[in-house]
Design a protein around this motif. Structure first.
Motif, PDB file in Angstrom:
ATOM      1  N   UNK A 150      -0.276  -0.641 -12.421  1.00 28.60           N
ATOM      2  CA  UNK A 150      -1.546  -0.920 -12.942  1.00 28.60           C
ATOM      3  C   UNK A 150      -2.776  -1.913 -13.081  1.00 28.60           C
ATOM      4  N   UNK A 151      -3.306  -2.194 -13.186  1.00 25.61           N
ATOM      5  CA  UNK A 151      -5.191  -2.597 -12.810  1.00 25.61           C
ATOM      6  C   UNK A 151      -5.033  -3.710 -14.313  1.00 25.61           C
ATOM      7  N   UNK A 152      -4.785  -5.000 -13.895  1.00 27.87           N
ATOM      8  CA  UNK A 152      -5.367  -5.955 -15.037  1.00 27.87           C
ATOM      9  C   UNK A 152      -7.120  -6.707 -15.151  1.00 27.87           C
ATOM     10  N   UNK A 180      -6.890  -0.785  -7.958  1.00 26.27           N
ATOM     11  CA  UNK A 180      -7.505   0.159  -7.739  1.00 26.27           C
ATOM     12  C   UNK A 180      -7.726   0.879  -5.970  1.00 26.27           C
ATOM     13  N   UNK A 181      -8.335   1.760  -6.170  1.00 24.42           N
ATOM     14  CA  UNK A 181      -9.072   2.489  -4.936  1.00 24.42           C
ATOM     15  C   UNK A 181     -10.229   1.610  -4.001  1.00 24.42           C
ATOM     16  N   UNK A 182      -9.697   1.433  -2.539  1.00 12.34           N
ATOM     17  CA  UNK A 182     -11.326   0.477  -2.183  1.00 12.34           C
ATOM     18  C   UNK A 182     -11.747   1.798  -1.182  1.00 12.34           C
ATOM     19  N   UNK A 183     -13.007   1.635  -1.440  1.00 10.31           N
ATOM     20  CA  UNK A 183     -13.973   2.718  -0.889  1.00 10.31           C
ATOM     21  C   UNK A 183     -14.534   2.174   0.133  1.00 10.31           C
ATOM     22  N   UNK A 217       0.391  -1.054  -0.250  1.00  8.41           N
ATOM     23  CA  UNK A 217       0.215  -0.036   0.488  1.00  8.41           C
ATOM     24  C   UNK A 217       1.058   1.079  -0.479  1.00  8.41           C
ATOM     25  N   UNK A 218       2.052   1.474   1.114  1.00 11.30           N
ATOM     26  CA  UNK A 218       2.409   2.176   0.402  1.00 11.30           C
ATOM     27  C   UNK A 218       3.501   2.677  -0.291  1.00 11.30           C
ATOM     28  N   UNK A 219       3.632   1.709  -1.378  1.00 10.39           N
ATOM     29  CA  UNK A 219       4.355   2.119  -2.815  1.00 10.39           C
ATOM     30  C   UNK A 219       2.986   1.973  -3.494  1.00 10.39           C
ATOM     31  N   UNK A 220       1.888   1.835  -3.325  1.00  7.61           N
ATOM     32  CA  UNK A 220       1.024   2.228  -4.389  1.00  7.61           C
ATOM     33  C   UNK A 220       0.723   3.542  -3.672  1.00  7.61           C
ATOM     34  N   UNK A 274     -11.943  -3.489   2.429  1.00  3.67           N
ATOM     35  CA  UNK A 274     -11.317  -4.598   1.383  1.00  3.67           C
ATOM     36  C   UNK A 274     -10.002  -4.444   1.401  1.00  3.67           C
ATOM     37  N   UNK A 275      -9.306  -5.246   0.976  1.00  2.00           N
ATOM     38  CA  UNK A 275      -8.057  -5.287   0.818  1.00  2.00           C
ATOM     39  C   UNK A 275      -7.447  -5.725  -0.754  1.00  2.00           C
ATOM     40  N   UNK A 276      -7.548  -4.624  -0.818  1.00  2.00           N
ATOM     41  CA  UNK A 276      -6.934  -4.896  -2.632  1.00  2.00           C
ATOM     42  C   UNK A 276      -5.641  -5.395  -3.092  1.00  2.00           C
TER      43      UNK A 276
END
Length: 244
Positions: A142-144, A159-162, A131-134, A166-168
């Motif tokens: 990138x999202x796939x 992706x943005x975790x609304x 998460x820190x790097x993101x 959620x832990x994307x």
């Protein structure tokens, strides 16, 4: 063939391609690393001083215009100057990726051949990030889709975790590309550069044109050097003296 676009001017880290990596300019270290995987490595530069340094270190170089907006545009000019065939596959390694591992480069070359043969317009790589790097805008995310083709690249966290429960998964893009000479020429002719100009990410030009970018997941400790902070971090990790 591996072609390394080497633009001397840079905004976040002045003339970063010349920064010292273990006694060699960074772009030279990148080229010598690439030579472990291919005998055909060329630096596409935009300054005579860079061309002179390349030749001093035994690296092939070709001069290109200073006006190019992206590394792929620069490589396209180099391909035309070299008279490469349309079906020749070109690997684009950024000059600020001197630590890309040989095993991953070899794996990517094989993946690129297969993907392009099976209809991909381009190929590239990604890795898991935290998460820190993101959250770092200097690290491209990138999202796939379900077939590991790129849906979008961004400097924002995606992706943005609304839902906070959620832990994307977060995927970091790695600055290496592959395309045929014909696909590269088509890429450089695409007119829709709106998203590319907003994010300053050239690969968005291909996605805006509806093209498929096949993505290879790798495990790597390699890091691109965008800032002085990146350079100092790399010096600690790889055990060389940072000279700024």
């Amino acid at each position: 063939m591996i072609i390394i676009p080497a633009r001397l001017a840079s905004t976040r880290f002045k003339e970063k391609i010349l920064c010292d990596i273990g006694g060699e300019p960074m772009f030279v270290a990148t080229a010598k690393n690439a030579l472990k995987a291919s005998d055909d490595v060329i630096v596409a530069c935009d300054d005579k001083s860079v061309e002179k340094i390349a030749k001093k270190h035994g690296i092939k170089a070709v001069m290109t215009s200073k006006e190019h907006e992206s590394g792929s545009d620069r490589i396209n000019e180099a391909c035309a100057s070299l008279g490469l065939r349309d079906d020749q596959i070109v690997i684009n390694i950024q000059a600020d990726e001197p630590f890309f591992e040989l095993e991953n480069l070899t794996k990517f070359i094989d993946f690129a051949r297969s993907s392009i043969k099976n209809g991909a317009f381009m190929a590239s790589c990604f890795k898991d990030i935290d998460f820190k790097s993101a959250s770092n805008p200097n690290i491209v995310k990138v999202v796939l889709d379900s077939s590991l083709n790129a849906l979008y690249f961004s400097r924002s966290i995606i992706p943005y975790a609304r839902d906070e429960l959620t832990s994307p998964e977060y995927f970091g893009h790695i600055g290496i590309y592959a395309y045929s000479v014909a696909a590269l020429r088509a890429f450089c002719a695409f007119n829709d550069r709106g998203l590319e100009n907003i994010e300053k990410l050239e690969q968005l030009r291909a996605l805006s044109a509806g093209q498929k970018i096949a993505m290879l997941k790798i495990s790597t400790k390699s890091m691109g050097i965008d800032t002085k902070e990146d350079y100092e971090k790399a010096a600690k990790i790889y055990g060389f003296e940072a000279r700024i």
